[in-house]
Scaffold this motif. Structure first.
Motif, PDB file in Angstrom:
ATOM      1  N   THR A  25      46.333  41.118  40.527  1.00 33.43           N
ATOM      2  CA  THR A  25      45.541  42.196  40.872  1.00 33.43           C
ATOM      3  C   THR A  25      46.086  43.411  40.387  1.00 33.43           C
ATOM      4  O   THR A  25      47.647  42.915  40.302  1.00 33.43           O
ATOM      5  CB  THR A  25      44.903  42.269  42.278  1.00 33.43           C
ATOM      6  N   ILE A  26      45.662  44.712  40.644  1.00 31.96           N
ATOM      7  CA  ILE A  26      46.651  45.976  40.036  1.00 31.96           C
ATOM      8  C   ILE A  26      47.222  45.931  41.584  1.00 31.96           C
ATOM      9  O   ILE A  26      48.831  46.389  41.322  1.00 31.96           O
ATOM     10  CB  ILE A  26      45.411  46.459  40.707  1.00 31.96           C
ATOM     11  N   LYS A 237      40.499  43.102  38.767  1.00 32.74           N
ATOM     12  CA  LYS A 237      40.290  44.133  39.386  1.00 32.74           C
ATOM     13  C   LYS A 237      38.531  43.649  39.573  1.00 32.74           C
ATOM     14  O   LYS A 237      37.970  43.490  38.851  1.00 32.74           O
ATOM     15  CB  LYS A 237      40.122  45.477  39.312  1.00 32.74           C
ATOM     16  N   PRO A 238      38.590  43.554  41.534  1.00 29.48           N
ATOM     17  CA  PRO A 238      36.440  43.299  41.798  1.00 29.48           C
ATOM     18  C   PRO A 238      35.813  44.869  40.722  1.00 29.48           C
ATOM     19  O   PRO A 238      36.115  45.313  40.376  1.00 29.48           O
ATOM     20  CB  PRO A 238      36.459  43.245  42.891  1.00 29.48           C
ATOM     21  N   VAL A 239      34.393  44.380  40.546  1.00 28.13           N
ATOM     22  CA  VAL A 239      33.374  44.986  40.166  1.00 28.13           C
ATOM     23  C   VAL A 239      33.264  46.540  41.139  1.00 28.13           C
ATOM     24  O   VAL A 239      33.433  47.235  39.711  1.00 28.13           O
ATOM     25  CB  VAL A 239      31.707  44.054  40.655  1.00 28.13           C
ATOM     26  N   ASP A 240      33.763  46.333  42.211  1.00 30.43           N
ATOM     27  CA  ASP A 240      33.802  47.400  42.741  1.00 30.43           C
ATOM     28  C   ASP A 240      35.380  48.262  43.234  1.00 30.43           C
ATOM     29  O   ASP A 240      35.806  49.310  43.376  1.00 30.43           O
ATOM     30  CB  ASP A 240      33.335  47.311  44.629  1.00 30.43           C
ATOM     31  N   ALA A 259      29.066  41.781  33.191  1.00 29.93           N
ATOM     32  CA  ALA A 259      29.919  39.982  32.931  1.00 29.93           C
ATOM     33  C   ALA A 259      29.847  39.244  34.292  1.00 29.93           C
ATOM     34  O   ALA A 259      29.738  38.304  33.879  1.00 29.93           O
ATOM     35  CB  ALA A 259      30.915  40.725  32.058  1.00 29.93           C
ATOM     36  N   ALA A 260      30.682  39.782  35.053  1.00 26.37           N
ATOM     37  CA  ALA A 260      31.500  38.559  35.813  1.00 26.37           C
ATOM     38  C   ALA A 260      31.568  39.317  36.670  1.00 26.37           C
ATOM     39  O   ALA A 260      30.990  40.918  37.291  1.00 26.37           O
ATOM     40  CB  ALA A 260      32.383  38.111  35.807  1.00 26.37           C
ATOM     41  N   THR A 261      31.839  38.878  38.402  1.00 19.57           N
ATOM     42  CA  THR A 261      32.116  39.977  39.397  1.00 19.57           C
ATOM     43  C   THR A 261      33.146  40.513  39.158  1.00 19.57           C
ATOM     44  O   THR A 261      33.402  41.090  40.494  1.00 19.57           O
ATOM     45  CB  THR A 261      32.124  38.665  40.770  1.00 19.57           C
ATOM     46  N   THR A 262      34.616  39.941  38.666  1.00 14.65           N
ATOM     47  CA  THR A 262      35.424  40.406  38.284  1.00 14.65           C
ATOM     48  C   THR A 262      36.213  41.050  36.904  1.00 14.65           C
ATOM     49  O   THR A 262      35.665  40.113  35.769  1.00 14.65           O
ATOM     50  CB  THR A 262      36.455  39.263  38.660  1.00 14.65           C
ATOM     51  N   ILE A 419      40.447  51.302  47.883  1.00 12.54           N
ATOM     52  CA  ILE A 419      40.505  50.318  47.182  1.00 12.54           C
ATOM     53  C   ILE A 419      42.314  49.992  47.494  1.00 12.54           C
ATOM     54  O   ILE A 419      42.370  48.867  47.926  1.00 12.54           O
ATOM     55  CB  ILE A 419      40.150  49.957  45.916  1.00 12.54           C
ATOM     56  N   TYR A 420      43.156  50.672  46.818  1.00  6.35           N
ATOM     57  CA  TYR A 420      44.120  50.191  46.650  1.00  6.35           C
ATOM     58  C   TYR A 420      45.225  51.942  46.919  1.00  6.35           C
ATOM     59  O   TYR A 420      44.675  52.771  46.199  1.00  6.35           O
ATOM     60  CB  TYR A 420      44.946  49.739  45.561  1.00  6.35           C
TER      61      TYR A 420
END
Length: 593
Positions: A25-26, A237-240, A259-262, A419-420
């Motif tokens: 992840t970032i 990174k997650p969807v959100d 596409a996906a949740t990530t 988020i970060y």
């Protein structure tokens, strides 16, 4: 500010067809934003080639297997370099990389960016003008998610053996570059200047665009135009977790994932290896690469007749099998006990560093105000190197929390949720806890060095006060029990990572010898206008770009104070420096407390 989110069918198919790779992840790459530019010191005796960055605790080991002397200073040698944090950086010697000059960076492996090293040019035809239009790579969209360059890329660097990595910078308006009629579009803090050349024909298939010709301050020119790439970790990174900058997520944008949740973005590390080196007297060293395998360096040949020949495990491998100078042979294998180098006399170096090579910093937690944390104690890892004499060096390492002070709080949001942090106040990095040498002729308990990194001393600028610490301190204990302390600035965009105090012979209260260093303003006249600029928008960009020369050094020892300082009174300047940040007038004094 508006962001577009879209998905291209070809991109999605590419993702589905890609091999499964580890993802990060970032926030798990926070440590890559702060480069290992602290004071490099040896672990006592350098018989194993190991060095540690006392600021970050990072470890590197460089071993020179063969070095042929000649009638000029250009090296004809084969050396191996191991560095922690190089996951996926499998090189010519397994976990060890071939230690020759090269330029490198981590880029997206994307349908619109298939050969990695691109720039965010206005015209699609210019994205491979990585030298003449030097800068950050482009913003990319993948699986419906946006990835900005400062999320998947941490800068480009010039690696020189013995000097480590320096960031490649955009020249300032008054950059120090050769006046030889060429255009120089890239510089480094250390004084290298780069002009553009075509890629070598032996580069990786599909490569296009420009390479670099690097002119060093001593006049040596390195032609870096052999382009290759290797897999790097996928960034996710997650969807959100879209790149919605400070507060923009509060606009309430709703995104429906396709596409996906990530969301993930595959990445490659791209390297530019040398094809030639030329010194200022016209002596040359030529690096000959395979026409069928771009990773295979076949020969290193000097104009004075020195030559090394390399062979490989197979025609498709990048793993070196042997190196010969025509009469002696060095052999490289990877048996179960570790990476092995068999010397011409039959003796061996054996290293087992896989645990240090493969570690990923697996922190938990999210949000703007956390540096991440472990669900339990961070893992303690060991690696070993055995010398031909039978002596064994054991390195112990652990993820350690490092802090930064006076950091402006700015967050990436999804709707109203942070988020970060764009600039973290804390990050985990793999740091050396100790080294132990055992073997013939040594005490039964061996010789041990230990390291402690103290408090992270981190704070947001809004919460820092005049009494908040702006340094972090590393304590080193030698085998004889002597204790030395090294303090580094951790103040964001103000000499971050620079050594400011050394205390030798520390007894817990005082030191036998203390050296306090005051650094000059990085933007002061007359040298400030010559600084290069980092194309990164995150991280320790000021420290990696700007010169901060020593302005004052005060040494206290045996009841005396010795002061070295740059004089004032030079017209138009706060202190007497020249345009290269060298002092032109100094004052030395002694006194008693």
């Amino acid at each position: 500010m508006q962001y577009r989110f879209w998905c291209v069918g070809a991109v999605l198919l590419m993702a589905l067809a890609s091999p499964v790779r580890a993802q990060v992840t970032i926030p798990q790459e926070y440590d890559k934003l702060i480069k290992k530019n602290g004071e490099i010191a040896a672990f006592g005796a350098e018989g194993f080639g190991d060095k540690v960055d006392l600021n970050s605790g990072s470890l590197q080991i460089v071993q020179v297997d063969v070095d042929l002397p000649g009638n000029n200073a250009l090296p004809v040698r084969v050396a191996r370099r191991f560095a922690t944090g190089d996951r996926f950086a499998s090189g010519h010697f397994g976990a060890w990389n071939l230690d020759i000059p090269y330029a490198h960076g981590v880029f997206a492996n994307h349908v619109n960016n298939p050969k990695g090293w691109t720039v965010g040019a206005a015209l699609a035809a210019d994205v491979y003008k990585r030298c003449s239009q030097y800068g950050a790579p482009p913003t990319l969209w993948f699986q419906g998610g946006e990835f900005q360059p400062d999320e998947y890329w941490q800068g480009n660097f010039l690696h020189m053996p013995g000097a480590g990595d320096e960031e490649m910078l955009v020249p300032g308006s008054s950059a120090h570059v050769p006046t030889d009629g060429n255009t120089y579009s890239v510089v480094t803090k250390g004084g290298a200047a780069m002009r553009c050349v075509a890629l070598a024909s032996t580069s990786e298939a599909g490569s296009q665009g420009e390479g670099f010709e690097v002119v060093m301050p001593d006049g040596t020119v390195y032609t870096l135009n052999q382009m290759v790439s290797r897999l790097n970790e996928v960034i996710s990174k997650p969807v959100d977790q879209f790149a919605l900058r400070a507060g923009s997520g509060k606009n309430g944008i709703i995104v429906t994932p396709q596409a996906a949740t990530t969301f993930t973005l595959a990445r490659n590390e791209v390297l530019m290896y040398p094809t030639k080196a030329t010194d200022r007297f016209g002596n040359t060293v030529t690096y000959t690469w395979s026409a069928t395998n771009p990773w295979q360096l076949l020969q290193i040949t000097a104009s004075d007749g020195r030559q090394l020949t390399l062979t490989y495990m197979s025609s498709t491998s990048k793993m070196v099998s042997t190196v010969t100078d025509g009469s002696r042979t060095w052999t490289y294998t990877n048996p179960p006990e570790g990476d092995t180098v068999t010397l011409p006399d039959g003796s061996k170096w054996i290293s087992n560093l896989s645990s240090l090579f493969n570690l990923k910093i697996n922190t938990i937690g999210s949000g703007c105000d956390t540096a991440g944390d472990y669900s339990g104690p961070p893992p303690v890892l060991t690696g070993t190197v055995q010398a031909p004499t039978g002596a064994l060096a054991t390195f112990t390492m652990q993820p350690v929390l490092m802090g930064r002070s006076w950091v402006g709080r700015s967050c990436v949001y999804y709707q109203s949720q942070p988020i970060y942090a764009l600039e973290p106040i804390g990050y985990f990095t793999l740091a050396v806890l100790g080294k132990k040498i055992t073997g013939p002729g040594l005490p039964a308990a061996g010789l041990s060095w230990s390291y402690d990194y103290g408090s992270p001393n981190m704070c947001w600028a809004s919460a820092c006060t005049v009494s908040s610490p702006t340094t972090r301190t590393t304590t080193l204990t030698d085998p004889d029990g002597a204790v030395n302390r090294y303090s580094f600035s951790n103040r964001f965009q103000a000499n971050e990572g620079q050594l400011v105090k050394t205390e030798s012979g520390w007894d817990g209260t005082t030191a036998l010898r203390t050296v306090d260093t005051t650094l000059a303003d990085a933007t002061a006249a007359p040298y400030g206008s010559y600084n290069g600029e980092s194309p990164r928008s995150r991280g320790d960009t000021m420290s990696s770009s700007y010169k901060s020369p020593q302005r004052k050094v005060v040494t206290t020892q045996q009841g005396r104070i010795f002061t070295w300082e740059v004089a004032t009174g030079c017209v138009g300047m706060p202190y007497c420096f020249d345009a290269y940040a060298r002092p032109t007038k100094v004052v030395k004094t002694t006194s008693t407390p």
